[in-house]
Design an enzyme around this catalytic site. Structure first.
Site, PDB file in Angstrom:
ATOM      1  CG  HIS B 133      -1.986  -1.002   1.182  1.00  0.00           C
ATOM      2  ND1 HIS B 133      -3.264  -0.687   0.791  1.00  0.00           N
ATOM      3  CD2 HIS B 133      -1.985  -2.328   1.441  1.00  0.00           C
ATOM      4  CE1 HIS B 133      -4.012  -1.790   0.831  1.00  0.00           C
ATOM      5  NE2 HIS B 133      -3.256  -2.803   1.225  1.00  0.00           N
ATOM      6  CB  VAL B 257       0.426 -21.742  21.719  1.00  0.00           C
ATOM      7  CG1 VAL B 257       0.242 -21.302  23.169  1.00  0.00           C
ATOM      8  CG2 VAL B 257       1.873 -21.556  21.283  1.00  0.00           C
ATOM      9  CE  LYS B 339      -6.822   0.161  -0.425  1.00  0.00           C
ATOM     10  NZ  LYS B 339      -6.978  -0.438  -1.722  1.00  0.00           N
ATOM     11  NE  ARG B 399     -10.359  -7.102   5.267  1.00  0.00           N
ATOM     12  CZ  ARG B 399     -11.384  -7.534   4.546  1.00  0.00           C
ATOM     13  NH1 ARG B 399     -12.294  -8.325   5.085  1.00  0.00           N
ATOM     14  NH2 ARG B 399     -11.503  -7.193   3.282  1.00  0.00           N
ATOM     15  CB  ILE B 424      -1.306  -7.680  11.964  1.00  0.00           C
ATOM     16  CG1 ILE B 424      -0.368  -7.418  13.153  1.00  0.00           C
ATOM     17  CG2 ILE B 424      -0.612  -7.340  10.643  1.00  0.00           C
ATOM     18  CD1 ILE B 424       0.139  -6.009  13.287  1.00  0.00           C
ATOM     19  CB  CYS B 492       2.946 -26.474 -13.848  1.00  0.00           C
ATOM     20  SG  CYS B 492       1.698 -25.176 -13.932  1.00  0.00           S
ATOM     21  CB  CYS B 494      -1.396 -23.416 -16.649  1.00  0.00           C
ATOM     22  SG  CYS B 494      -2.614 -24.662 -17.068  1.00  0.00           S
TER      23      CYS B 494
END
Lengths: 418, 575
Positions: B133, B257, B339, B399, B424, B492, B494
């Site tokens: 960003h 954990v 956004k 997120r 984060i 592969c 492609c």
């Protein structure tokens, strides 16, 4: 740099026939195959039914292609396997082709190119199957590779989506290998595969076929544990409220094939939205001079016999001395799913071969060929079905196509026949 | 403050009578109670967010009738790490954990990173759009903004060091309403001169057409940031992880954990599915589970409210339509806390469309939904003529948002030997280089309280990636194949990936010998056939490399079986 008259890209049934065709016209031919062995997808098609037209025999895929491989080898045609084309440049009427193999990056110069790269399968994501991303979701061809070539048991309880031929054949195959096939689901209201496969692969094994049903969702975090099935309306949209959860650990997708035309497109050749393959003229030549397309890279054929046939024609034509990209397009009526070749070359011509599929099932229909409004040919068809391809030879009685000719081909359903 | 709490309680009682109790407790606002809908819980928590970013909202409201799913953990249970002592235990192998591990390996320390999944970057770090960003959407005052510009500028050097493909493709936000020009101009100037986003400029319709001929004709002008970039988010995470390993860090995969023993404000012991670990310092980089880790550490002062988003990836052919990161905007208030996504030209030259933003109480629900794709497409079709028929795949990520919608980068408040790198979310991939450096500073501060921390003189910032033969010039490609003929065998078709590259991926310092592990590293199966052709071949290469039968090869996790065994004996096909 090595030079050849014709380079054939692809060593499956189309490519082998093309190489044989070009060689028989005394061409210097090179064939490149990306896999380790010649034979293309037929290597894994161990079921029978191949070659009924070509050899009047029922052969398995490997048996069918072996006949072409033997002829190909006996003609001492140059070829390489594990060779992958990465770049083609057009220069002064020739094509400079770069490919990689174990030897390195190699280059050849050729006059003609024949693209025989086959087709690939549509995937789960292309038909909007949602949910998690577990293992156990295979396209039919991928499943066939595991089961037939590698001898692996890929599941225990399977759901098959799509009643195309590969889906039907895999239903039988997986059953024979000890897996339980819970059913074949088809979004269309009619089956997509050949009638003989419906009988021999499903009915004979009591595998149910559910029409107008599709898989909308998969479940399972690691391995697949269930799928969601929904009924669909006539536009194949899922109908809310019809959700049904079917427990299974394997989903096989046989939901359509798409001609592989990455190389063709890199050359700037336009594709026909109907066939998803390039436009070609009646020599199987594309809009680019001396570039020919054949087999399933041109359009998805129903029978391999036609794949070989188109390869042979393209191969022979690749050795023509005088070529012209001038051609006239054909006006098709709406009842065609598609027709190839889509164009007729401007030249002296007695007859041309066409392959077509009807858009819907028709009990009876007339195919009419018109040139400049005048009917030059009419043929009656019975029981046309979209899954089954038809072939027609058109005789041009005027013996010549000129650039201002207007060619129309019509398919007219005869609704009086029930 | 007492009054503020009383006011909040009053407001909540008005909107949700008798449901929620608010308490102020050690600089955190704790909400308790029972509610019927997750949306209401989110709303109530958001109502309590303070201007003072040090006070976080902690959500203890119960969702009536719903048992939140347990964290998924690997089926592996052993004692591989039992009794392991370390200076620093990093929890989480996403971009945060991996970047911290690498930065921390600049010091002579015993560092262990635990990741519960079978590979790095399995959750948000592997499930985002890979945008680096420019920071033009962020205003002063947040941690996100503090780190974003500085981090953005560090990517050229970082990606060179780690040998990760990175392209500054640029970002255009288009506007269709000419009247907005003065407002956007003021906005751009504020961002450029006050916030330090110095690459910001406004560009004309004509310039937009030059840069992006396939954008909608209705776009009148645009906000342009040429420094915006694209990177492979999982590629970068893996590269960070590999460089950390080269510099002495140990990475424990499939290691979750489960609990901690805290004594006298100090974490003494950490229990995992693979034994008890005794760390000096713990770094919490656990993504959506960061609040659970904080709670285990007796240091819970923030909450994560998961928000999922779905992206679609379009075929390489569509990638030719758009060369940068584009979107269109109106001034209508967007409450979705994203956004709004956009169309991203990825570093691999596909287009990526999305994401959307949907609140969920499930931290690991990565299932995709058709309506997400439909909505995202109808939104971004206003920017350019993208088609659903070009979709080759789609994926969902979750997120790790806090209610303050900002990062939490700080030492423990109650517990002394923990550093949190939490909350984060976007632009967390961009900010990782600078954030990790700050987390390391805090960690070294804590360690220095009772021991001397020395620099790791042997630290090498350079990591060599796997050669990318497809994008190499032919001469160099030829030389490499001469040296290793496996580079000439295309597996592969492609994405044009060779057997040699796949073997290199299997040979990496962080061994992840699964189909998805190979796919993330060198991309077989990422193309238009989605592995239909190459998956059996890759599985075969893995089985030969590991000398195991195909029935032991996995797609990803320990139970993601591909084959249940042989149908017959003596079937063999070499590639």
């Amino acid at each position: 740099m090595k030079q050849y008259d014709t380079l054939v890209i692809g060593g499956g049934p189309a490519g082998l026939a093309a190489a044989i065709g070009a060689k028989k016209e005394n061409g210097e031919v090179l064939l490149l195959e990306r896999e380790q062995r010649l034979g293309g997808i037929l290597k894994q098609c161990i079921h029978d039914g191949f070659g009924l037209i070509q050899f009047k025999e029922r052969l398995s895929g490997p048996e069918y292609v072996e006949r072409f491989i033997q002829e190909f080898l006996s003609l001492n045609i140059d070829y390489e396997t594990l060779a992958f084309v990465i770049k083609i440049d057009k220069k002064e009427g020739f094509y400079h082709v770069s490919y990689v193999s174990k030897k390195g990056v190699c280059e050849v110069t050729v006059r003609s190119l024949i693209i025989a790269t086959g087709c690939r399968e549509r995937t789960a994501k292309q038909i909007q199957i949602h949910g998690t991303r577990p293992s156990g979701v295979f396209t039919a061809g991928c499943a066939q590779h595991f089961v037939n070539l590698l001898g692996e048991k890929i599941g225990n309880k399977c759901v098959i989506l799509g009643s195309g031929d590969i889906g039907l054949i895999m239903a039988r195959r997986l059953t024979l290998e000890g897996m339980k096939v819970l059913g074949v689901y088809e979004a269309k209201a009619t089956p997509s595969g050949l009638t003989r496969n419906l009988v021999q692969c499903l009915e004979d094994y009591q595998i149910p076929l559910y029409l107008s049903h599709t898989v909308t969702r998969v479940f399972g975090e690691e391995r697949l544990n269930a799928v969601e099935i929904m009924q669909v309306d006539e536009k194949m949209r899922p109908i809310e409220g019809t959700q049904e959860i079917v427990e299974c650990d394997t989903l096989i997708l046989s939901v359509g094939l798409i001609p592989e035309n990455e190389i063709t497109e890199s050359l700037g050749i336009a594709l026909d939205l109907k066939t998803k393959g390039p436009y070609v003229d009646d020599y199987f030549m594309s809009s680019l001079e001396n570039v020919y397309i054949c087999g399933n890279a041109l359009h998805v054929n129903d029978l391999v016999d036609y794949v070989s046939e188109s390869g042979l024609i393209a191969g022979k034509n690749s050795m023509r001395q005088h070529v012209s990209t001038q051609s006239v397009s054909i006006d098709l009526s709406d009842d065609f799913l598609y027709l190839v070749p889509q164009r007729v070359s401007v030249h002296d011509v007695q007859e041309s071969m066409f392959y077509f599929r009807a858009k819907k099932e028709m009990k009876a229909a007339d195919l009419l060929v018109k040139v400049n409004g005048k009917e030059i040919m009419k043929r009656r068809y019975k029981n046309l079905k979209p899954p089954e391809m038809e072939k027609i030879k058109v005789k041009w009685e005027m013996g010549k196509i000129s650039e201002n000719d207007h060619i129309e081909i019509e398919l007219k359903e005869d609704l009086c026949v029930k | 403050m007492e009054k503020k709490i009383a006011d909040l309680q009053k407001k909540l009682d008005q909107k949700y009578p008798g449901c929620i109790q608010v308490e102020l407790d050690q600089s955190r606002i704790v909400l308790t109670g029972v509610m019927n809908s997750w949306e209401d819980i989110i709303d109530a928590c958001k109502m309590c967010v303070q201007k003072d970013k040090n006070i976080h909202v902690v959500n203890h409201i119960e969702l009536k009738g719903v048992k939140k799913p347990q964290m998924r953990i690997s089926s592996i249970q052993d004692t591989k790490y039992d009794g392991r002592h370390c200076d620093v235990l990093i929890i989480g192998g996403g971009i945060s954990g991996a970047s911290i591990a690498r930065e921390l390996s600049r010091y002579k320390l015993d560092i262990l990173l635990v990741e519960k999944e079978s590979d790095l970057a399995m959750q948000a770090s592997g499930r985002n759009d890979g945008e680096i960003h420019p920071g033009v959407d962020l205003n002063k005052g947040s941690l996100k903004q503090k780190y974003v510009v500085k981090s953005n500028r560090s990517f050229d050097q970082l990606c060179q060091e780690l040998d990760v493909p990175f392209k500054r493709v640029g970002q255009i936000v288009g506007f269709k309403d000419k009247k907005l020009y003065p407002i956007i101009w003021a906005y751009a100037m504020q961002r450029k001169y006050i916030c330090g986003v110095d690459d910001t400029c406004l560009i004309s319709r004509k310039k937009i057409k030059e840069l992006e001929p396939n954008l909608s004709d209705d776009i009148q002008f645009g906000l342009y940031n040429p420094m915006a970039g694209s990177v492979s988010p999982y590629g970068l995470t893996i590269a960070y992880g590999e460089n950390a390993i080269q510099n002495g860090v140990e990475i424990a995969l499939n290691t979750a954990v489960l609990s901690m023993e805290v004594n006298n404000h100090k974490i003494i012991r950490v229990t995992t599915n693979r034994g008890m670990i005794y760390p000096d310092i713990v770094i919490n980089a656990a993504g959506v589970f960061a609040d659970d880790i904080a709670k285990m550490a007796d240091d819970e002062f923030f909450s994560i409210h998961p928000r999922k988003g779905t992206d679609s990836i379009l075929d390489l052919k569509a990638g030719k339509m758009i060369s940068s990161i584009v979107s269109t905007k109106t001034l209508k208030k967007d409450n979705s806390h994203s956004k709004g996504g956009g169309i991203v030209h990825t570093v691999h030259d596909n287009l990526l469309i999305g994401p959307d933003a949907i609140e969920t109480y499930e931290k690991e629900n990565f299932a995709t939904e058709r309506k997400s794709i439909d909505q995202v497409f109808s939104k971004h079709q206003k920017t350019s003529n993208i088609r659903q028929s070009d979709i080759i795949t789609y994926f969902t990520g979750v997120r790790a948002a806090t209610f303050e919608e900002d990062f939490v980068i700080e030492k423990g408040r109650n517990t002394k030997n923990i550093v949190h790198c939490a909350g984060i979310q976007s632009p967390g991939l961009t900010t990782a280089p600078a954030v990790s450096k700050d987390v390391v500073k805090m960690t070294i501060d804590l360690l220095s309280e009772h021991k001397t921390v020395e620099k790791n003189e042997l630290f090498n910032p350079i990591r060599k990636g796997i050669p990318d033969l497809k994008h190499m010039d032919l001469k160099k490609r030829n030389e490499l194949i001469q040296k290793n003929p496996d580079y000439g065998i295309i597996i592969c078709r492609c994405e044009e990936i060779s057997k040699g590259e796949i073997l290199d991926a299997l040979n990496s310092v962080l061994e992840v010998t699964t189909i998805d592990g190979v796919k993330k590293r060198v991309r077989p199966g990422m193309g238009r056939c989605q592995g239909g052709f190459c998956m059996p071949l890759v599985a075969k290469i893995i089985s030969e490399y590991k000398n195991i039968p195909l029935s032991e090869v996995r797609k990803s996790g320990a139970d993601s079986i591909i084959s249940y065994g042989k149908t017959k004996e003596n079937t063999d096909e070499t590639i």
